[in-house]
Scaffold this motif. Structure first.
Motif, PDB file in Angstrom:
ATOM      1  N   LYS A 137      39.295  20.498  43.608  1.00  0.00           N
ATOM      2  CA  LYS A 137      37.947  20.852  44.061  1.00  0.00           C
ATOM      3  C   LYS A 137      38.015  21.697  45.334  1.00  0.00           C
ATOM      4  CE  LYS A 137      33.369  18.994  44.051  1.00  0.00           C
ATOM      5  NZ  LYS A 137      32.561  17.818  43.755  1.00  0.00           N
ATOM      6  N   ARG A 138      38.942  21.380  46.238  1.00  0.00           N
ATOM      7  CA  ARG A 138      39.122  22.205  47.446  1.00  0.00           C
ATOM      8  C   ARG A 138      39.582  23.609  47.087  1.00  0.00           C
ATOM      9  NH1 ARG A 138      42.478  17.907  50.121  1.00  0.00           N
ATOM     10  NH2 ARG A 138      40.917  16.317  50.500  1.00  0.00           N
ATOM     11  N   LEU A 139      40.469  23.709  46.097  1.00  0.00           N
ATOM     12  CA  LEU A 139      40.934  25.025  45.643  1.00  0.00           C
ATOM     13  C   LEU A 139      39.762  25.820  45.067  1.00  0.00           C
ATOM     14  CD1 LEU A 139      43.134  27.110  44.990  1.00  0.00           C
ATOM     15  CD2 LEU A 139      43.546  25.859  42.864  1.00  0.00           C
ATOM     16  N   LEU A 140      38.918  25.173  44.271  1.00  0.00           N
ATOM     17  CA  LEU A 140      37.745  25.838  43.716  1.00  0.00           C
ATOM     18  C   LEU A 140      36.865  26.390  44.831  1.00  0.00           C
ATOM     19  CD1 LEU A 140      35.736  26.539  41.416  1.00  0.00           C
ATOM     20  CD2 LEU A 140      34.814  24.227  41.703  1.00  0.00           C
ATOM     21  N   ARG A 141      36.591  25.582  45.841  1.00  0.00           N
ATOM     22  CA  ARG A 141      35.749  26.037  46.963  1.00  0.00           C
ATOM     23  C   ARG A 141      36.409  27.192  47.715  1.00  0.00           C
ATOM     24  NH1 ARG A 141      34.748  20.107  48.870  1.00  0.00           N
ATOM     25  NH2 ARG A 141      33.114  19.464  47.442  1.00  0.00           N
ATOM     26  N   ALA A 142      37.713  27.097  47.931  1.00  0.00           N
ATOM     27  CA  ALA A 142      38.422  28.161  48.648  1.00  0.00           C
ATOM     28  C   ALA A 142      38.395  29.461  47.850  1.00  0.00           C
ATOM     29  CB  ALA A 142      39.862  27.737  48.945  1.00  0.00           C
ATOM     30  N   LEU A 143      38.575  29.377  46.525  1.00  0.00           N
ATOM     31  CA  LEU A 143      38.503  30.576  45.683  1.00  0.00           C
ATOM     32  C   LEU A 143      37.102  31.168  45.704  1.00  0.00           C
ATOM     33  CD1 LEU A 143      40.656  29.549  42.595  1.00  0.00           C
ATOM     34  CD2 LEU A 143      41.085  31.470  44.136  1.00  0.00           C
ATOM     35  N   GLU A 144      36.081  30.323  45.591  1.00  0.00           N
ATOM     36  CA  GLU A 144      34.698  30.820  45.642  1.00  0.00           C
ATOM     37  C   GLU A 144      34.429  31.537  46.956  1.00  0.00           C
ATOM     38  OE1 GLU A 144      32.306  27.660  42.792  1.00  0.00           O
ATOM     39  OE2 GLU A 144      32.597  27.136  44.901  1.00  0.00           O
ATOM     40  N   ASP A 145      34.885  30.960  48.067  1.00  0.00           N
ATOM     41  CA  ASP A 145      34.688  31.574  49.377  1.00  0.00           C
ATOM     42  C   ASP A 145      35.406  32.911  49.468  1.00  0.00           C
ATOM     43  OD1 ASP A 145      33.888  31.604  52.219  1.00  0.00           O
ATOM     44  OD2 ASP A 145      36.034  31.292  52.581  1.00  0.00           O
ATOM     45  N   ASN A 146      36.654  32.962  49.019  1.00  0.00           N
ATOM     46  CA  ASN A 146      37.428  34.204  49.091  1.00  0.00           C
ATOM     47  C   ASN A 146      36.878  35.273  48.161  1.00  0.00           C
ATOM     48  OD1 ASN A 146      40.236  34.244  50.711  1.00  0.00           O
ATOM     49  ND2 ASN A 146      39.591  32.155  50.281  1.00  0.00           N
ATOM     50  N   ILE A 147      36.432  34.889  46.971  1.00  0.00           N
ATOM     51  CA  ILE A 147      35.838  35.863  46.048  1.00  0.00           C
ATOM     52  C   ILE A 147      34.554  36.422  46.636  1.00  0.00           C
ATOM     53  CG2 ILE A 147      34.697  36.115  43.804  1.00  0.00           C
ATOM     54  CD1 ILE A 147      36.886  34.201  42.697  1.00  0.00           C
ATOM     55  N   SER A 148      33.752  35.566  47.236  1.00  0.00           N
ATOM     56  CA  SER A 148      32.504  36.020  47.859  1.00  0.00           C
ATOM     57  C   SER A 148      32.793  37.041  48.961  1.00  0.00           C
ATOM     58  CB  SER A 148      31.751  34.818  48.426  1.00  0.00           C
ATOM     59  OG  SER A 148      30.597  35.236  49.101  1.00  0.00           O
ATOM     60  N   ARG A 149      33.773  36.748  49.809  1.00  0.00           N
ATOM     61  CA  ARG A 149      34.116  37.683  50.887  1.00  0.00           C
ATOM     62  C   ARG A 149      34.720  38.970  50.333  1.00  0.00           C
ATOM     63  NH1 ARG A 149      37.893  35.234  54.519  1.00  0.00           N
ATOM     64  NH2 ARG A 149      38.135  33.441  53.178  1.00  0.00           N
ATOM     65  N   PHE A 150      35.523  38.874  49.282  1.00  0.00           N
ATOM     66  CA  PHE A 150      36.097  40.059  48.642  1.00  0.00           C
ATOM     67  C   PHE A 150      34.984  40.954  48.112  1.00  0.00           C
ATOM     68  CE2 PHE A 150      37.372  42.391  44.894  1.00  0.00           C
ATOM     69  CZ  PHE A 150      38.578  42.974  45.266  1.00  0.00           C
ATOM     70  N   GLU A 151      34.010  40.354  47.403  1.00  0.00           N
ATOM     71  CA  GLU A 151      32.932  41.137  46.809  1.00  0.00           C
ATOM     72  C   GLU A 151      32.013  41.743  47.869  1.00  0.00           C
ATOM     73  OE1 GLU A 151      32.426  39.390  42.322  1.00  0.00           O
ATOM     74  OE2 GLU A 151      31.314  38.352  43.908  1.00  0.00           O
ATOM     75  N   GLU A 152      31.856  41.085  48.993  1.00  0.00           N
ATOM     76  CA  GLU A 152      31.068  41.667  50.084  1.00  0.00           C
ATOM     77  C   GLU A 152      31.727  42.949  50.584  1.00  0.00           C
ATOM     78  OE1 GLU A 152      30.479  38.795  53.199  1.00  0.00           O
ATOM     79  OE2 GLU A 152      29.379  37.436  51.878  1.00  0.00           O
ATOM     80  N   SER A 153      33.034  42.986  50.601  1.00  0.00           N
ATOM     81  CA  SER A 153      33.771  44.153  51.093  1.00  0.00           C
ATOM     82  C   SER A 153      34.007  45.210  50.028  1.00  0.00           C
ATOM     83  CB  SER A 153      35.139  43.724  51.640  1.00  0.00           C
ATOM     84  OG  SER A 153      34.990  42.852  52.724  1.00  0.00           O
ATOM     85  N   ASN A 154      34.202  44.775  48.762  1.00  0.00           N
ATOM     86  CA  ASN A 154      34.667  45.690  47.721  1.00  0.00           C
ATOM     87  C   ASN A 154      33.727  45.850  46.535  1.00  0.00           C
ATOM     88  OD1 ASN A 154      37.524  46.124  48.771  1.00  0.00           O
ATOM     89  ND2 ASN A 154      37.376  43.905  48.711  1.00  0.00           N
ATOM     90  N   GLY A 155      32.619  45.146  46.529  1.00  0.00           N
ATOM     91  CA  GLY A 155      31.716  45.199  45.390  1.00  0.00           C
ATOM     92  C   GLY A 155      32.040  44.110  44.386  1.00  0.00           C
ATOM     93  N   ALA A 156      31.126  43.935  43.452  1.00  0.00           N
ATOM     94  CA  ALA A 156      31.256  42.862  42.465  1.00  0.00           C
ATOM     95  C   ALA A 156      32.494  43.041  41.590  1.00  0.00           C
ATOM     96  CB  ALA A 156      30.010  42.799  41.595  1.00  0.00           C
ATOM     97  N   ILE A 157      33.144  41.941  41.297  1.00  0.00           N
ATOM     98  CA  ILE A 157      34.268  41.931  40.370  1.00  0.00           C
ATOM     99  C   ILE A 157      33.683  41.879  38.965  1.00  0.00           C
ATOM    100  CG2 ILE A 157      36.264  40.641  39.544  1.00  0.00           C
ATOM    101  CD1 ILE A 157      36.482  39.469  42.412  1.00  0.00           C
ATOM    102  N   LYS A 158      34.097  42.810  38.109  1.00  0.00           N
ATOM    103  CA  LYS A 158      33.598  42.836  36.734  1.00  0.00           C
ATOM    104  C   LYS A 158      34.109  41.605  35.998  1.00  0.00           C
ATOM    105  CE  LYS A 158      33.471  45.601  32.556  1.00  0.00           C
ATOM    106  NZ  LYS A 158      33.940  46.794  31.869  1.00  0.00           N
ATOM    107  N   ASP A 159      33.183  40.882  35.389  1.00  0.00           N
ATOM    108  CA  ASP A 159      33.529  39.689  34.641  1.00  0.00           C
ATOM    109  C   ASP A 159      33.348  39.966  33.160  1.00  0.00           C
ATOM    110  OD1 ASP A 159      34.313  37.108  34.119  1.00  0.00           O
ATOM    111  OD2 ASP A 159      32.477  36.175  34.842  1.00  0.00           O
ATOM    112  N   TYR A 160      34.172  39.337  32.335  1.00  0.00           N
ATOM    113  CA  TYR A 160      34.056  39.493  30.898  1.00  0.00           C
ATOM    114  C   TYR A 160      33.134  38.424  30.356  1.00  0.00           C
ATOM    115  CZ  TYR A 160      37.939  42.645  31.423  1.00  0.00           C
ATOM    116  OH  TYR A 160      38.727  43.683  31.803  1.00  0.00           O
ATOM    117  N   ASP A 161      32.528  38.683  29.213  1.00  0.00           N
ATOM    118  CA  ASP A 161      31.635  37.722  28.573  1.00  0.00           C
ATOM    119  C   ASP A 161      32.438  36.494  28.182  1.00  0.00           C
ATOM    120  OD1 ASP A 161      29.698  36.360  27.213  1.00  0.00           O
ATOM    121  OD2 ASP A 161      29.662  37.713  25.495  1.00  0.00           O
ATOM    122  N   SER A 162      32.168  35.393  28.847  1.00  0.00           N
ATOM    123  CA  SER A 162      32.925  34.174  28.568  1.00  0.00           C
ATOM    124  C   SER A 162      32.194  33.257  27.600  1.00  0.00           C
ATOM    125  CB  SER A 162      33.209  33.435  29.876  1.00  0.00           C
ATOM    126  OG  SER A 162      31.998  33.100  30.518  1.00  0.00           O
TER     127      SER A 162
END
Length: 103
Positions: free
Chosen positions: A62-87
């Motif tokens: 669960k801590r890893l999930l939160r850390a990934l969410e935080d890092n992805i959010s900061r990445f997207e703020e700097s670089n734009g949205a990460i394209k996701d595939y239809d899951s």
């Protein structure tokens, strides 16, 4: 004088620092642990090996999930949205290594 228990040294040897590339993660769990297998799939190769396996407690997962969410959010703020595939259909995203070479 009491030592600060939140400070500790983490060592990283040269081999580990090089890292291992993965383009697929397979996650399983039991009632006591989460197992994450990292795999590198190559086009045209029908077999792939697990390159690394990480075993986590549910709390650390669960801590890893939160850390990934935080890092992805900061990445997207700097670089734009990460394209996701239809899951919705659980299909794997296409793995494209560019045009095929001919000899």
């Amino acid at each position: 004088m009491a030592e600060d228990q939140n400070n500790f040294n983490i060592e990283l040897d040269e081999v580990t620092a090089e890292g291992t590339y993965s383009n697929l993660a397979i996650i399983n769990h039991s009632n006591t642990e989460f197992v994450v297998d990292f795999v590198n799939i190559m086009p045209g190769v029908p077999k792939a090996r697990v390159k690394s396996r990480i075993i986590l407690t549910p709390q650390h997962a669960k801590r890893l999930l939160r850390a990934l969410e935080d890092n992805i959010s900061r990445f997207e703020e700097s670089n734009g949205a990460i394209k996701d595939y239809d899951s919705s259909n659980n299909a794997m995203p296409p793995i494209n290594f560019g045009p095929k070479g001919e000899a």
